[in-house]
Design a protein around this motif. Sequence first.
Motif, short mmCIF file in Angstrom:
data_model
loop_
_atom_site.label_atom_id
_atom_site.label_comp_id
_atom_site.label_asym_id
_atom_site.label_seq_id
_atom_site.Cartn_x
_atom_site.Cartn_y
_atom_site.Cartn_z
N ARG A 68 0.82 -1.22 0.00
CA ARG A 68 0.00 0.00 0.00
C ARG A 68 0.84 1.26 0.00
NH1 ARG A 68 -4.94 -0.01 3.47
NH2 ARG A 68 -5.53 -2.17 3.68
N LEU A 69 1.76 1.35 -0.93
CA LEU A 69 2.57 2.56 -1.06
C LEU A 69 1.81 3.59 -1.88
CD1 LEU A 69 5.96 0.86 -1.95
CD2 LEU A 69 5.15 1.60 0.29
N PHE A 70 2.30 4.84 -1.85
CA PHE A 70 1.79 5.85 -2.77
C PHE A 70 2.50 5.62 -4.10
CE2 PHE A 70 1.63 7.90 1.46
CZ PHE A 70 0.26 8.08 1.54
N LYS A 71 1.81 5.07 -5.08
CA LYS A 71 2.45 4.62 -6.31
C LYS A 71 2.99 5.75 -7.18
CE LYS A 71 -0.46 0.48 -6.67
NZ LYS A 71 0.49 -0.45 -6.05
N ASP A 72 2.34 6.93 -7.09
CA ASP A 72 2.78 8.05 -7.92
C ASP A 72 3.92 8.84 -7.28
OD1 ASP A 72 0.83 7.36 -9.70
OD2 ASP A 72 -0.61 8.86 -9.03
N LEU A 73 4.31 8.46 -6.07
CA LEU A 73 5.41 9.14 -5.39
C LEU A 73 6.66 8.29 -5.50
CD1 LEU A 73 3.13 10.89 -4.34
CD2 LEU A 73 4.00 10.61 -2.02
N GLU A 126 10.07 9.78 -1.35
CA GLU A 126 8.91 10.59 -0.94
C GLU A 126 7.93 9.78 -0.09
OE1 GLU A 126 8.67 13.82 -4.61
OE2 GLU A 126 7.63 11.91 -4.79
N GLU A 148 9.29 9.97 3.18
CA GLU A 148 9.21 11.35 3.69
C GLU A 148 7.82 11.67 4.24
OE1 GLU A 148 10.80 14.72 1.40
OE2 GLU A 148 11.85 13.24 0.22
N VAL A 149 6.78 11.15 3.56
CA VAL A 149 5.42 11.43 4.02
C VAL A 149 5.24 10.93 5.45
CG1 VAL A 149 2.98 10.91 3.68
CG2 VAL A 149 4.40 11.45 1.72
N LEU A 165 7.96 -0.51 -8.81
CA LEU A 165 8.83 -1.47 -8.12
C LEU A 165 8.34 -2.90 -8.26
CD1 LEU A 165 9.46 0.26 -4.69
CD2 LEU A 165 10.94 0.25 -6.68
#
Lengths: 304, 250
Positions: free
Chosen positions: B90-95, B99, B102-103, B139
């Motif tokens: 569940r990562l932020f795929k567009d980051l 980042e 960092e969030v 990834l």
Amino acid sequence: MAGLLQPLFDAISLGSIYALGALGIALIFGVMRLINFAHGHYIAFCVFALLIPSTEVVTGMLLGALPSWLIVLSVLGVGALLSIASEVVVFRRLRNANPAVLMIASFALGIVIQNVLLVSYSSRPKSVSLWPELSLPVEFFGASIPLLQVLTVLVTVVLLLGLVFFLKRTRFGLEMRAAAENFTMARMLGVRANRIILLAFGISGALAGAIALVLVSQTGTADIRMGLPIMLIAFVATVIGGMGSLQGAVFAGFLLGAISVTLQLLLPLDIRPFRDAFLYLAVIACLIWRPEGLFRAGPSSERV
Amino acid sequence: MNPPRLIADRIAVSFAGLRALSDVSLELVSGAVHGLIGPNGAGKTTLVNILTGFQAPTAGNYRLDGERLNGLPPHKVRRGGIARTFQGGRLFKDLTVLENLEVAGLGLGLDRGAAEVLAEEVLEWIGIADLADELAGSLPYTDERRVGIGRALVGRPAFILMDEPAAGMSVHEAEALGRLILRIAEERHCGVLVIEHNIGLVLDICSHITVLDSGEIIEAGDPETIRRSEAVRHAYMGTQADIVSDAAVL
């Protein structure tokens, strides 16, 4: 060469307006899954803020009487404040409502804004003489392009670059991108939801203000319905760009501008009034080809 | 000074009268790896959801160093020092990878610069600093998991709860993950709770294991105890085929 330069500038400057509108809509959709149909009315509101409220045909300048740089700042500010106020007064109370409820609330809000303008200014379009010197042409590689078009493109580029810097390099920008992609996850990680949403509304409203300035100096009129066609195209741009994708919205905005101008140029004279029918036909084709939008990964690439 | 402890005390949850968990107690100690296993639907993820504030228990309470955590929202639990990972990353795929970490730092109240330093430190420590500028959505599976773990490690939490970190991994990849988890416990003095279907991995790296079945603890103890337990064998035999093959190592 010179003959192509004019339509190129037409396409880019029309696309600029669409792109700024689409960006305003995509920002809000990203952080709270709201398609804000009041956005077009923000544009009209910003235009009318230039004028003294009056139902007469001719009225004096209000914000429009300020020095130019103050006009720009105050109109952007009016847009931002109106947008923020609509979040605080309306949308915040509906935070947990489903998207359909939010959308209908935004329609209602739009009608309220429109009626406020109707009561204060009447429905008759008013002429506004803002920066008439901008319609003077400038020589550009042998073509004469209206100064206003050049400025529109420049302002859009500056706004887009500024926004890219904000989104990439600042903490609120990073938080906003995270929240736009997965609001729940961002919130669970400790991103302050309300702050980010307020900021998104502020930026979105300021973009509406920028569009208002461009429109009013282009057309020289203030009409309470003037934001609606822009809003419609901008909304379509956010859909074909991929809902929630900011670069998709900008790209699609420019794309729609380019298609419009191309159609205007190539269609036979007697079919030209139906230009928008062809434009939307292209939109439908695009949606059939990529229903998830140009800039969204398709469902097939999603892992189960 | 005593090492920090995360204690779940007789946690119970029911959904519409259906008991998902009843009287589940366990204790995590910093620096130790604790395993949580059990057939599908045993309530493992529910327990992690509760311990991290994602879900409220119907009864029971949970404490970090004696302080009650009941009713705290997820981000406060995270700030309190309990991080988690999710099934499937569940990562932020567009980051970018950096980042994404960092969030987590920003969420802990750091400014952008400090968050970036912390994120780089964690990536370096895991050994995936070269992925920093990749988009998370691009990834491969195993890297995605390691980034997810990295995001949870930002801010040096006292405890980290991992929900099926090895799912879908090959034997080789799971071994590498096992070594990473042991390093997290030993070098970062983190208390780790691992939910896994890969029972071989759990038996290898955990010092203590709790077995859930249908929302109840049916066995708890060191890996040797679990290996010999009739109750555990029985619970796994009664379920579908893929779990039976998991249980072949028992």
